[in-house]
Enzyme design. Structure first.
Site, PDB file in Angstrom:
ATOM      1  N   ASP A 102       3.262   7.828  -6.995  1.00 16.72           N
ATOM      2  CA  ASP A 102       3.520   6.755  -7.963  1.00 16.72           C
ATOM      3  C   ASP A 102       4.893   6.971  -8.584  1.00 16.72           C
ATOM      4  O   ASP A 102       5.157   8.031  -9.153  1.00 16.72           O
ATOM      5  CB  ASP A 102       2.408   6.802  -9.031  1.00 16.72           C
ATOM      6  N   ASN A 107       6.358   4.636 -10.855  1.00 14.29           N
ATOM      7  CA  ASN A 107       6.594   3.949 -12.129  1.00 14.29           C
ATOM      8  C   ASN A 107       5.536   4.225 -13.195  1.00 14.29           C
ATOM      9  O   ASN A 107       5.435   3.508 -14.193  1.00 14.29           O
ATOM     10  CB  ASN A 107       6.736   2.436 -11.908  1.00 14.29           C
ATOM     11  N   ASP A 140       0.194  -1.668   8.755  1.00 11.82           N
ATOM     12  CA  ASP A 140      -1.187  -2.022   9.053  1.00 11.82           C
ATOM     13  C   ASP A 140      -1.342  -3.523   8.926  1.00 11.82           C
ATOM     14  O   ASP A 140      -1.071  -4.074   7.857  1.00 11.82           O
ATOM     15  CB  ASP A 140      -2.065  -1.337   7.987  1.00 11.82           C
ATOM     16  N   ASP A 169      -5.935  -3.748  12.496  1.00 10.19           N
ATOM     17  CA  ASP A 169      -7.236  -3.418  11.932  1.00 10.19           C
ATOM     18  C   ASP A 169      -8.381  -4.071  12.715  1.00 10.19           C
ATOM     19  O   ASP A 169      -8.299  -5.267  13.038  1.00 10.19           O
ATOM     20  CB  ASP A 169      -7.240  -3.928  10.485  1.00 10.19           C
ATOM     21  N   GLU A 193      -7.051  -0.606  16.123  1.00  7.46           N
ATOM     22  CA  GLU A 193      -8.238   0.120  15.656  1.00  7.46           C
ATOM     23  C   GLU A 193      -9.434  -0.553  16.318  1.00  7.46           C
ATOM     24  O   GLU A 193      -9.653  -1.748  16.139  1.00  7.46           O
ATOM     25  CB  GLU A 193      -8.357   0.019  14.132  1.00  7.46           C
ATOM     26  N   HIS A 199      -8.055   7.284   6.400  1.00  2.89           N
ATOM     27  CA  HIS A 199      -8.510   6.850   5.078  1.00  2.89           C
ATOM     28  C   HIS A 199      -9.972   6.440   5.040  1.00  2.89           C
ATOM     29  O   HIS A 199     -10.479   6.079   3.989  1.00  2.89           O
ATOM     30  CB  HIS A 199      -7.630   5.680   4.624  1.00  2.89           C
ATOM     31  N   ASP A 200     -10.643   6.439   6.191  1.00  2.00           N
ATOM     32  CA  ASP A 200     -12.043   6.003   6.256  1.00  2.00           C
ATOM     33  C   ASP A 200     -13.013   7.156   6.466  1.00  2.00           C
ATOM     34  O   ASP A 200     -14.204   6.913   6.672  1.00  2.00           O
ATOM     35  CB  ASP A 200     -12.227   5.020   7.424  1.00  2.00           C
TER      36      ASP A 200
END
Ligand code: NOJ
Length: 608
Positions: A100, A102, A177, A275, A333, A404-405
């Site tokens: 991050d 900000n 993605d 995806d 995917e 991420h899954d």
């Protein structure tokens, strides 16, 4: 030749779909393929399967599917073509959790730019960014409401251009993605379609009256149909209720997709990860799903769209109109796609997709992600021997343990902190020395592990829905939030100046900063491994030859002038004798013990 109930079981196993589907069913039932290949069974008629599977409709569903694809994904001969995407090590970034810049607690594009030097130093040659498009974030960006805008929480189009430019300056390619099986329900196409039945957008989606809906079940544990009360109409959605499936049978939808690909090609993006791309073609009429298949696979209806009737055709179309003219790389995917069907989608002469993410290696037979169990790496070895052993010069494989899954691999295999470092290093040895393109998921380079979550800590829509139908123990075994914890850049956290949107990486794991300073850390070892791979052509293109393939807990192979061996267990094992004279180059242990390998010991040698 079309198969009928009177055809033999062995004929069924000779077709691409037959083999993949039967393998998957056997795997779910935890049975070996000998169950079907032994002569007693293989010479029986297909109709005999009803002795085991007491569901009349199942055989029809199976035959229907098998007869829809008569080709086999095998083409001998030819040459292996060199491609940049076969040579680089990819790194997957989950932007919301990466860095991050900000102070709003949410990762963003400037945060990624600030870490490009870190990635360069790590040896990364390609980045895959999980979705960064405008999105209501019901599924963290996998619900896109504008394909031409960056999500404001992540930055602007200018930030994206800067990111591409800065990455390219460092010789790092960027792939994004793209989620086009469905859009967000907030996408203007959907809004227009819902509110104006006469709009040309109506046919971008699957709208149906109640009596026209079916029994399909969504991947997030609900019905696959969302009801819109005001309009008294249902729309198909295979994922969250805010992710509405696009109707690819409408040529206008395909035109839109081609337009998006071209737009990002023009912007300088090097490729796209598509995806759930194998779900885009649904069987005409959206027929009822077979209950037996549904119960087995957990998702009723899947046989009607995981390898739909026009899948090959639509992929070839977006390739010829989008990817090929822009020289862009495509990786699909493709959940549910097995080895044979995978070849039909990605062999180079088929001109559809360059590479696939398939998932059959991620759970051992008889298990699903939400089961609490320890993953046996011997299964991975057997599976990869089968996959790589069946590749022709036209096929190429993506290599990954995490994304991420999925929960973190170290935690799945052996959560004992005593073996954390050696195991993390051993997994990365496997990933970076097998034949294929490695994808490292953020944090994996430093041995990140699963986190402990309470109900309130959970953020993922899938986990929250799962909790409605099962207990917390089950959710914890499989929650995707394990992978989505924020990056632990420094001992204080270093992800954001304020509190992150989700918990950080587990406190027991050393931060990136401190691992960079420790020459024995998982991170320092992984850096060495990547550098070695980047500078060793044999590790990229040399064929793989498995050694002692039947010896349990021992995974060994040659790649050209190199020999790699790994102890897959947490016990000492005997080291089989080698006929070669070997010079040790890299190891996750100091020194060697004659005749044995210590827990998860992994060694790379030069054959002298
Ligand atoms: C697969 C993605 O990897 C996952 O995160 C997402 O929830 C589904 N597709 C739906 O887009």
């Amino acid at each position: 030749m079309k198969l009928t109930r009177d055809s033999k079981i062995k004929d069924l196993y000779k077709t691409a779909i037959g083999q993949d589907v039967v393998d998957k069913i056997l795997m779910q039932m935890n049975k070996s393929d000998k169950w079907i290949t032994n002569p007693l069974v293989s010479n029986l008629k297909i109709s005999a399967l009803n002795l085991y599977i007491k569901d009349e409709g199942f055989l029809d569903a199976l035959l229907d599917l098998i007869n829809s694809e008569t080709e086999l994904g095998v083409q001998e001969g030819g040459t292996l073509t060199k491609q940049w995407w076969k040579e680089v090590v990819f790194y997957q970034i989950y932007p919301r959790s990466f860095k991050d810049s900000n102070g709003d607690g949410l990762g963003d594009l400037q945060g990624i730019i600030s870490k490009l030097d870190y990635l360069k130093e790590l040896g990364i040659g390609g980045l895959w960014l999980s979705p960064i498009f405008k999105s209501p974030m019901k599924d963290n960006g996998y619900d896109i409401s504008d394909y031409y805008e960056v999500n404001p929480e992540m930055g602007t189009m200018d930030d994206l251009k800067e990111l591409i430019d800065q990455a390219h300056k460092r010789d790092i390619r960027v792939i994004m993605d793209l989620v086009v099986n469905h859009t967000s329900d907030e996408h203007p196409w959907f809004q227009e379609a819902l509110h104006d039945p006469n709009s040309d957008k109506r046919d971008y989606y699957f709208f149906r009256k109640k009596e026209e809906t079916n029994n399909w079940v969504s991947f997030f544990f609900e019905s696959a149909w969302r009801y819109f009360k005001e309009q008294d109409i249902y729309a198909l959605k295979l994922f969250a209720k805010e992710q509405i499936d696009l109707n690819w049978d409408n040529p206008k939808v395909r035109d839109e997709v081609v337009k998006i690909i071209n737009f990002y090609g023009d912007l300088g993006i090097d490729g796209l990860r598509l995806d759930v791309i194998n779900y885009i073609s649904k069987k005409e009429g959206l027929p009822q799903g077979n209950q037996w298949v549904g119960d087995l696979m957990e998702f009723t209806g899947i046989e009607h769209y995981f390898y739909g009737p026009h899948l090959n055709e639509y992929l070839a179309e977006i390739n010829s109109r989008g990817f090929a003219p822009n020289h862009m790389f495509s990786i699909g995917e493709t959940p549910g796609i097995g080895i044979q069907l995978g070849k039909l989608l990605s062999a180079d002469y088929r001109k559809q997709l360059d590479l696939l993410f398939t998932f059959d290696h991620l759970e051992t037979p008889g298990h699903v992600r939400f089961d609490e169990y320890l993953y046996d790496l011997n299964f991975y070895k057997e599976h990869m021997m089968k996959v790589l052993g069946s590749n022709s010069l036209h096929d190429w494989t993506s290599l990954f343990f995490e994304n991420h899954d999925n929960p973190r691999m170290i935690s799945k295999v052996n959560p004992d902190p005593m073996v954390h470092d050696v195991l993390g290093k051993a997994l990365n040895v496997i990933l970076l020395t097998l034949q294929g393109t490695p994808f490292i998921y953020q944090g994996q380079e430093a041995g990140f592990i699963n986190q402990e979550f309470t109900e309130e800590d959970l953020r993922d829509v899938e986990s929250i829905n799962k909790l409605k139908v099962s207990d917390m123990k089950t959710v914890l075994a499989g929650t995707r939030d394990h992978a989505r914890t924020t990056m632990k850049w420094s001992d204080e956290g270093g992800f954001s100046e304020s509190e992150g949107w989700i918990k950080s990486q587990h406190e027991s794991v050393a931060s990136i900063e401190s691992q960079l300073e420790d020459s024995m850390s998982v991170l320092s070892f992984t850096k060495q491994l990547i550098s070695f791979r980047n500078n060793t052509d044999d590790l990229i293109y040399a064929p793989i030859q498995f050694i002692h393939p039947k010896t349990r807990n021992y995974f060994a192979y040659k790649r050209g002038d190199y020999f790699i061996e790994i102890n897959l267990s947490d016990k000492d094992i005997n080291r089989p004798k080698s006929n070669d004279v070997l010079g040790l180059l890299l190891s996750n242990y100091k020194g060697q013990v004659l005749g044995s390998l210590r827990p998860y010991e992994a060694n790379i040698y030069r054959i002298l």
